[in-house]
Scaffold this active site. Structure first.
Site, mmCIF file in Angstrom:
data_model
loop_
_atom_site.group_PDB
_atom_site.id
_atom_site.type_symbol
_atom_site.label_atom_id
_atom_site.label_comp_id
_atom_site.label_asym_id
_atom_site.label_seq_id
_atom_site.Cartn_x
_atom_site.Cartn_y
_atom_site.Cartn_z
ATOM 1 N N HIS A 34 55.343 85.443 35.320
ATOM 2 C CA HIS A 34 54.652 85.619 34.039
ATOM 3 C C HIS A 34 53.632 84.496 33.895
ATOM 4 O O HIS A 34 53.485 83.649 34.808
ATOM 5 C CB HIS A 34 55.652 85.660 32.884
ATOM 6 N N GLY A 36 53.652 81.824 32.408
ATOM 7 C CA GLY A 36 54.184 80.459 32.563
ATOM 8 C C GLY A 36 54.133 80.032 34.031
ATOM 9 O O GLY A 36 53.659 78.940 34.367
ATOM 10 N N HIS A 37 54.605 80.903 34.920
ATOM 11 C CA HIS A 37 54.540 80.588 36.353
ATOM 12 C C HIS A 37 53.083 80.394 36.781
ATOM 13 O O HIS A 37 52.761 79.494 37.554
ATOM 14 C CB HIS A 37 55.102 81.746 37.193
ATOM 15 N N GLN A 148 58.298 72.853 31.748
ATOM 16 C CA GLN A 148 59.029 72.157 30.688
ATOM 17 C C GLN A 148 60.034 73.077 29.994
ATOM 18 O O GLN A 148 60.985 72.628 29.398
ATOM 19 C CB GLN A 148 58.014 71.579 29.684
ATOM 20 N N LEU A 184 57.777 82.143 27.195
ATOM 21 C CA LEU A 184 57.793 83.133 28.275
ATOM 22 C C LEU A 184 58.967 82.871 29.205
ATOM 23 O O LEU A 184 59.266 81.728 29.540
ATOM 24 C CB LEU A 184 56.480 83.085 29.056
ATOM 25 N N SER A 185 59.620 83.951 29.585
ATOM 26 C CA SER A 185 60.764 83.877 30.493
ATOM 27 C C SER A 185 60.846 85.222 31.200
ATOM 28 O O SER A 185 60.576 86.263 30.588
ATOM 29 C CB SER A 185 62.043 83.659 29.680
ATOM 30 N N ARG A 187 63.404 86.667 31.804
ATOM 31 C CA ARG A 187 64.486 87.405 31.124
ATOM 32 C C ARG A 187 64.008 88.092 29.851
ATOM 33 O O ARG A 187 64.735 88.935 29.307
ATOM 34 C CB ARG A 187 65.655 86.459 30.824
#
Ligand code: PAF
Length: 291
Positions: A34, A36-37, A148, A184-185, A187
């Protein structure tokens, strides 16, 4: 983008790059990528000549009743995203490449693995530290990028790198949030729209805690009450913990004197979510030049 599954092939490519004087940044992931990555990849790209990413859903960091089997897997999409973001090498080992028959060595960062998520996920951080050490040994990057969002994981890996003198610089990238604030995750993909509305209680609780600190609340016990009041208006959120801790040692902080980490976790349906916020009293923020 080069793609390899065998550790030996990855080590050889990285060794050639190092011999050429290239600076290597590494972004380990479990896939289902996502934004975040991708922010980690972007930062890695800015700070190195070569970016290596791994996709490996690490069985060792999942408990027997956790979601290893149903963890989202989206290889074709992940591959396209990594290529578009300029990743040079994708490492996609099989379980047997990382844990060959007879594999018996585990890495435990004692103490830091006990509080917060350690209480409800025994063995999880041993799984994380073990796989990260193995991946670092294969890639031998100059810089390791972590998010983080997994603040406890980052603290544990930083301590492992320091204790074992691994000689890699660990950098953390800030949490990336959706427009509504949900961190964001991978999951989040499990959540129905109704569950997602409940999951937002985690972020709203953190926001309320930050507002309380700005209003001069200095007691962790009071912050806990503030957060729990928000959670009560999200009955679908089953809280796991809300802790105020030192960001590096993860030891509980009774009072908010300097910078602290407010860490939260909870379940919505079967999905376990975590979030956190770094806060500091206004004077400490001014001293640190924080926003
Ligand atoms: O944060 C993750 O995705 C994983 O814990 C990591 C660091 C890739 C290790 O499996």
């Amino acid at each position: 983008m080069i793609e390899r599954t065998r550790p030996r092939a990855v080590s050889a490519i990285c060794e050639t790059w190092r011999a050429q004087g290239r600076r290597i940044a590494f972004v380990p992931t479990m896939g289902a990528l996502h934004a975040g990555h991708l922010s980690l990849v972007r930062r890695a790209r800015r700070d190195a000549d070569r970016v290596v990413t791994s996709i490996f859903v690490n069985p060792l960091q999942f408990g027997p009743r956790e979601d290893f089997a149903r963890y989202p897997r989206a290889l074709a999409r992940d591959r396209a995203l990594l290529r578009a973001h300029g990743v040079d090498l994708l490492f996609r080992p099989a379980v047997g490449d990382i844990y060959p028959a007879g594999d018996a060595t585990r890495v435990q960062v004692t103490g830091l693995d006990q509080p917060l998520c350690g209480r409800s996920r025994p063995g999880h951080f041993t799984g994380v530290a073990t796989v990260v050490l193995k991946l670092l040994e294969i890639v031998r990057p100059h810089v390791l990028w972590l998010g983080q969002k997994d603040a406890q994981q980052a603290a544990i890996v930083e301590r492992m790198v320091r204790d074992l003198r691994l000689g890699v610089r660990v950098r953390r990238a800030p949490i990336v949030r959706d427009r509504d604030g949900l961190a964001l995750s991978s999951r989040n993909a499990y959540l129905s729209p109704a569950e997602r509305a409940q999951a937002l209680g985690l972020w709203r609780g953190l926001q309320a805690a930050r507002a309380a600190v700005r209003r001069r609340t200095r007691s962790a016990a009071v912050l806990r009450r503030v957060v729990k009041a928000v959670w009560r208006s999200h009955p679908g959120l089953r809280p796991d913990y809300m802790e105020v801790v030192d960001p590096r040692t993860l030891e509980p902080a009774a009072a908010i004197r300097g910078r602290v980490l407010i860490a939260v976790a909870g379940y919505v349906g079967r999905t376990r979510l975590i979030d956190n916020l770094l806060v500091a009293p206004p004077a400490a923020r001014r001293r640190r030049g924080a926003a």
